[in-house]
Scaffold this active site. Structure first.
Site, short mmCIF file in Angstrom:
data_model
loop_
_atom_site.label_atom_id
_atom_site.label_comp_id
_atom_site.label_asym_id
_atom_site.label_seq_id
_atom_site.Cartn_x
_atom_site.Cartn_y
_atom_site.Cartn_z
N ASP A 7 -3.63 4.36 -1.68
CA ASP A 7 -4.58 4.73 -0.62
C ASP A 7 -4.59 6.24 -0.44
O ASP A 7 -4.01 6.77 0.51
CB ASP A 7 -4.16 4.02 0.68
CG ASP A 7 -5.17 4.22 1.80
OD1 ASP A 7 -6.34 4.50 1.50
OD2 ASP A 7 -4.77 4.07 2.98
N ASP B 240 -13.93 14.48 -3.16
CA ASP B 240 -13.97 15.76 -3.88
C ASP B 240 -15.24 15.75 -4.72
O ASP B 240 -16.05 14.83 -4.60
CB ASP B 240 -12.69 15.90 -4.74
CG ASP B 240 -12.29 17.36 -4.96
OD1 ASP B 240 -13.20 18.18 -5.23
OD2 ASP B 240 -11.10 17.68 -4.87
N LYS C 222 0.84 -1.20 0.00
CA LYS C 222 0.00 0.00 0.00
C LYS C 222 0.87 1.25 0.00
O LYS C 222 1.79 1.37 0.81
CB LYS C 222 -0.90 -0.01 1.24
CG LYS C 222 -1.81 1.20 1.34
CD LYS C 222 -2.78 1.07 2.49
CE LYS C 222 -2.30 1.78 3.73
NZ LYS C 222 -2.40 3.24 3.70
N ARG D 64 2.66 -0.13 10.87
CA ARG D 64 3.70 -0.05 11.90
C ARG D 64 4.12 -1.37 12.53
O ARG D 64 5.32 -1.56 12.75
CB ARG D 64 3.28 0.99 12.96
CG ARG D 64 3.45 2.42 12.44
CD ARG D 64 2.66 3.43 13.23
NE ARG D 64 1.22 3.29 13.00
CZ ARG D 64 0.30 4.13 13.46
NH1 ARG D 64 0.67 5.15 14.19
NH2 ARG D 64 -0.97 3.94 13.19
N LYS E 296 -7.60 7.92 -0.58
CA LYS E 296 -8.92 8.23 0.00
C LYS E 296 -9.53 9.48 -0.64
O LYS E 296 -9.75 10.51 0.03
CB LYS E 296 -8.81 8.42 1.51
CG LYS E 296 -8.26 7.21 2.25
CD LYS E 296 -8.28 7.42 3.75
CE LYS E 296 -7.71 6.27 4.52
NZ LYS E 296 -6.27 6.06 4.33
N THR F 172 -10.58 3.71 11.26
CA THR F 172 -10.36 2.87 12.44
C THR F 172 -9.75 3.65 13.61
O THR F 172 -9.67 3.14 14.72
CB THR F 172 -9.43 1.69 12.07
OG1 THR F 172 -8.37 2.18 11.25
CG2 THR F 172 -10.18 0.61 11.34
O1 C5P Z 1 0.49 1.47 11.11
P1 C5P Z 1 -0.90 0.97 10.95
O2 C5P Z 1 -1.01 -0.55 10.88
O3 C5P Z 1 -1.88 1.58 11.92
O4 C5P Z 1 -1.31 1.49 9.49
C1 C5P Z 1 -2.59 1.39 8.96
C2 C5P Z 1 -2.57 1.91 7.57
O5 C5P Z 1 -3.89 1.81 7.05
C3 C5P Z 1 -2.16 3.37 7.46
O6 C5P Z 1 -1.40 3.49 6.26
C4 C5P Z 1 -3.46 4.12 7.32
O7 C5P Z 1 -3.34 5.26 6.50
C5 C5P Z 1 -4.36 3.09 6.67
N1 C5P Z 1 -5.79 3.22 6.95
C6 C5P Z 1 -6.31 3.18 8.21
N2 C5P Z 1 -7.66 3.33 8.41
C7 C5P Z 1 -8.48 3.47 7.39
C8 C5P Z 1 -7.97 3.46 6.09
C9 C5P Z 1 -6.59 3.33 5.91
O8 C5P Z 1 -5.57 3.01 9.18
N3 C5P Z 1 -9.78 3.54 7.58
#
Ligand code: C5P
Length: 225
Positions: free
Chosen positions: A58, A63, A31, A205, A60, A117
């Site tokens: 990603d 617009d 991603k 992460r 998102k 989330t």
């Molecule tokens: O580091 P972590 O596992 O929290 O990363 C989650 C990834 O998913 C990030 O790149 C974040 O931008 C993306 N994301 C998210 N929640 C969403 C959509 C995408 O955490 N609803």
């Protein structure tokens, strides 16, 4: 079988490419989010495709319908495999993006973000509904608008799948037991996400910042299986 997607949340191309190279042994999906795309742009997407990766862009989109439709076409032209927009952009925006891709047999899958989330209950501005109910209501709409899937918490995936079995669920907010939640709020473990019916698990992460990203990804895949 659920797929693992590695969020390449790093600040430059070289680290992103070396992670993608290292982890491609385990999963083809990576991603590219706002930070990395802003810094590295389309050339990075081309390099990831050349490595054989499936690229999830990603950004998102949110617009006016015309702008989002054109952006979806631009992403498709770069060979992107999966693309996100906000369900809150509404019917016209989402349908315009879907229609822009309609004539392209190799089009990206189009996923609508429901409730981020990271939101705690009561934190979504102007929205009284609980995140789980709001996510389900947007997912039902996304299905009728012709989207391929939704981005949702693993806490919401089972209800969404029950209501719209054909809609794919892509779940961020994945945390192995004991891992730091960071800024995420509505989290589940890899095993819980799979049990809930998630089709894609997005992990950033816990893999990217691990001492050994390879070992962390391997452990998550073991738990998913
Ligand atoms: O580091 P972590 O596992 O929290 O990363 C989650 C990834 O998913 C990030 O790149 C974040 O931008 C993306 N994301 C998210 N929640 C969403 C959509 C995408 O955490 N609803």
């Amino acid at each position: 079988m659920a797929q693992l997607v590695i969020a390449l949340d790093v600040p430059e191309s070289e680290s992103a490419l070396s992670l993608a190279r290292e982890l491609s042994e385990f999963t083809p999906w990576c991603k590219v989010g706002m930070e990395l795309f802003t810094l590295a742009g389309p050339p990075l997407l081309i390099e990831l495709k050349a490595l054989g990766c499936n690229v999830f862009l990603d950004l998102k989109f949110y617009d006016i319908p015309h702008t989002v439709g054109r952006a979806a076409l631009a992403a498709a032209a770069m060979g992107v495999d999966l693309l996100t927009l906000h369900c809150q952009g509404g019917a016209r925006m989402c349908k315009t993006a879907r229609e822009a891709l309609a004539d392209n047999p190799a089009r990206p899958l189009l996923f609508g973000v429901t409730a981020l989330t990271s939101f705690m209950p009561g934190e979504m501005p102007g929205i009284e509904a609980a995140p789980a109910d709001f996510a389900l209501s947007l997912a039902k709409r996304a299905f009728h608008w012709g989207l391929d899937g939704v981005v949702c918490s693993g806490l919401d995936a089972a209800r969404i799948k029950k209501s719209c079995p054909e809609l794919l669920c892509l779940c961020p907010g994945i945390r192995p037991a004991g891992a730091a939640a960071d800024d995420q709020c509505r989290i589940v473990t890899p095993a819980e996400a799979v049990r809930a019916g998630a089709d894609f698990l997005v992990v950033g992460r816990p893999v990217v910042q691990a001492h050994s990203p390879l070992a962390a990804a391997r452990e998550i895949l073991r738990e998913m299986a």
